[in-house]
Design an enzyme around this catalytic site. Structure first.
Site, mmCIF file in Angstrom:
data_model
loop_
_atom_site.group_PDB
_atom_site.id
_atom_site.type_symbol
_atom_site.label_atom_id
_atom_site.label_comp_id
_atom_site.label_asym_id
_atom_site.label_seq_id
_atom_site.Cartn_x
_atom_site.Cartn_y
_atom_site.Cartn_z
ATOM 1 N N CYS A 87 -12.238 18.749 35.853
ATOM 2 C CA CYS A 87 -11.121 17.922 35.472
ATOM 3 C C CYS A 87 -10.098 17.754 36.413
ATOM 4 O O CYS A 87 -9.668 18.474 36.498
ATOM 5 C CB CYS A 87 -10.618 18.352 34.088
ATOM 6 S SG CYS A 87 -9.316 17.175 33.424
ATOM 7 N N LEU A 88 -10.274 16.829 37.250
ATOM 8 C CA LEU A 88 -9.373 16.549 38.141
ATOM 9 C C LEU A 88 -8.962 15.009 38.366
ATOM 10 O O LEU A 88 -10.159 14.296 38.676
ATOM 11 C CB LEU A 88 -10.132 17.259 39.534
ATOM 12 C CG LEU A 88 -9.081 17.318 40.905
ATOM 13 C CD1 LEU A 88 -8.084 18.317 40.629
ATOM 14 C CD2 LEU A 88 -9.944 17.680 41.996
#
Lengths: 156, 360
Positions: A87-88
């Site tokens: 999750c970036l």
């Protein structure tokens, strides 16, 4: 092999000839859009001394859309789930063609140094992290030792 | 074509690193598109005053609406051609190899003058020659019949390089003849005098450096206010597949493939067509169609679909609904052709092979 944009060739050439410290990215011989990546855990983090293996794939639309990156090594991190997905923001909405493989891998390395349990992907890990950060960090260290030491990966 | 051949054709600002003027790498970088990292091709400027290749930014704006550099909102309709920049870049691109050669050669000459480095440099030179020689003899490289440049066979066969070369030649020669007969006052002012042109040193430069490229005159004489007709962006949500096929065939584009492929094909042609209009030297529609074909052959969406099917079904997050949505057109087509073949088999003895081909 399909036509490879010059930009990809250029990036590859630079990744190999002038690598980022603590990061390696080697293109696959069969598919030059597929990279085997390793990232060293940042020194001041629970992932220190760990070597994390990732896979990176450049979709047909790259650089119009972000590369696809996934952890292959198991990791205890609130923003990385058990399938290795990350999750970036720069891999999703904040991607810009001005970014490149290099900057993405650096961002991932930075994410290891600064876990963000408030924007979780692995909910269980994030909850542990929020409840008892010290304990969570201990678990992260254990997992690093167990799964991310160089020896461990070659055995798998 | 292997990677090393590719690398030979690629230029980079870092090429200036080991020259007398490393600062030129900055100038080199500024003439490159931030998206593709190549020299600007048909550059356009956004409403936020950032410049990109027309094709790069148009492709990006199909699925985004923010400037890649500053993230302000950008509309495709507000992109403006930069005619002067295109000529500057074209001009620079042609001058660049001579420039590089020149500032590298100077270094060598200096080294020859100093005694200490003499032996070392000589050896280096030899090494360079050893490395260079096989490049020339590379069987994959072929000489372009027009500009005598060594290029990989593929480039010559699959791109319009020769056409472009020929065009450049004729334009340049036309300009030259016109120049002698009727010198225009503005262009002669900008024309570099022979004294200013890089000195051609007989010992190391077998190809003569051109004294005139004609980009200045091209710019001053170009008609840039001609009205142009662009292709419109399609709203796929309100477009049926037969209608979409109509649009494609009106543009003489192929109409085979599933709905997704049709949309991708139109989008790519839309980008190619509109960005071609931003070029100072647009190519013919035939060349655009060739480019489209080449693009399709390298795009995974146009490869056999079966692999991707088996892959995504085994995916843990496989969504039935998404799957149905994505392939609903294909399903409908299949049902339709199945019904048709059923009818046929009732009426006449079936020709199953033909039907099967249609189903694919």
């Amino acid at each position: 092999m399909a036509a490879l944009p010059k930009r990809i060739i250029k990036e590859t050439e630079r990744l190999v000839s002038d690598p980022v410290p603590g990061i390696t990215a080697i293109p696959s011989e069969e598919n030059l859009r597929y990279f085997e990546v390793t990232i060293d855990g940042p020194n001041s983090s629970p992932y220190a001394n760990g070597v994390f293996h990732l896979e990176l794939y450049l979709p047909d639309d790259y650089p119009m859309c972000a590369p696809k990156v996934r952890f292959l090594t198991k990791i205890y991190h609130p923003n990385i789930d058990k399938l290795g997905r990350i999750c970036l923001d720069v891999l999703k909405d904040n991607w810009s063609p001005a970014l490149q493989i290099r900057t993405i891998l650096l961002s991932i390395q930075a994410l290891l140094g600064a876990p963000n349990p408030d924007d979780p992907l692995a909910n269980d890990v994030a909850e542990d992290w929020k409840k008892d950060e010290k304990k969570a960090i201990e678990v992260a260290k254990e997992w690093t030792e167990k799964y991310a030491s160089k020896k461990e990966y070659s055995e798998n | 074509m292997n990677l090393s051949n590719h690398l030979q054709l690629i230029t980079d600002p870092s090429d200036f690193k080991n020259t007398k003027l490393p600062i030129l790498s900055e100038l080199d970088l500024l003439k490159r598109c931030y998206i593709c990292k190549e020299f600007f091709k048909a550059p356009v400027i956004t409403s936020c005053n950032h410049t990109f290749c027309s094709q790069c930014i148009r492709e990006y704006l199909i699925s985004n609406n923010l400037c890649p550099l500053c993230k302000t909102e950008v509309f495709e309709s507000s992109l403006k051609r930069d005619v002067l920049l295109e000529e500057i870049v074209l001009c620079y691109k042609e001058i660049r190899p001579y420039l590089l050669k020149l500032i590298k050669n100077e270094e060598q000459n200096e080294a020859n003058g100093t005694h200490e480095n003499n032996g070392k440099r000589k050896q280096e030179e030899k090494e360079v020659q050893v490395v260079k020689k096989p490049k020339v003899e590379d069987p994959n490289l072929v000489e372009c019949p027009v500009c005598n440049q060594l290029l990989p066979m593929e480039t010559l066969q699959n791109t319009n390089h020769i056409d472009e070369c020929g065009l450049k030649r004729t334009v340049a020669s036309r300009l030259r003849t016109r120049n002698t007969s009727k010198p225009s006052s503005i262009s002669s002012f900008f024309k570099s005098s022979p004294n200013e042109s890089p000195p051609s040193s007989p010992n190391n430069n077998p190809n003569t450096v051109p004294t005139k490229l004609g980009h200045d005159e091209y710019y001053f004489n170009s008609k840039t206010n001609v009205p142009i007709k662009r292709l419109a962006k399609l709203d796929y949500s309100s477009l049926t597949t037969p209608k979409l096929k109509e649009k494609l065939s009106a543009l003489t584009l192929p109409i085979n493939g599933n709905r997704n492929q049709l949309e991708l094909r139109y989008n790519e042609y839309f980008v190619l067509f509109n960005s071609n209009l931003d070029s100072n030297r647009p190519v013919s529609e035939k060349v655009l169609l060739q480019k489209l074909q080449k693009w399709e052959s390298s795009h995974s969406a146009f490869k056999i679909v079966r692999n991707s099917i088996s892959k995504s079904i085994t995916d843990k997050n496989f969504s039935v609904k998404e799957w149905m949505d994505e392939y609903s057109d294909e399903f409908k087509e299949l049902v339709k052709s199945a019904k048709q073949s059923m009818k046929k088999s009732k009426e006449v003895k079936p020709e199953e092979n033909g039907d099967n081909d249609e189903m694919k």
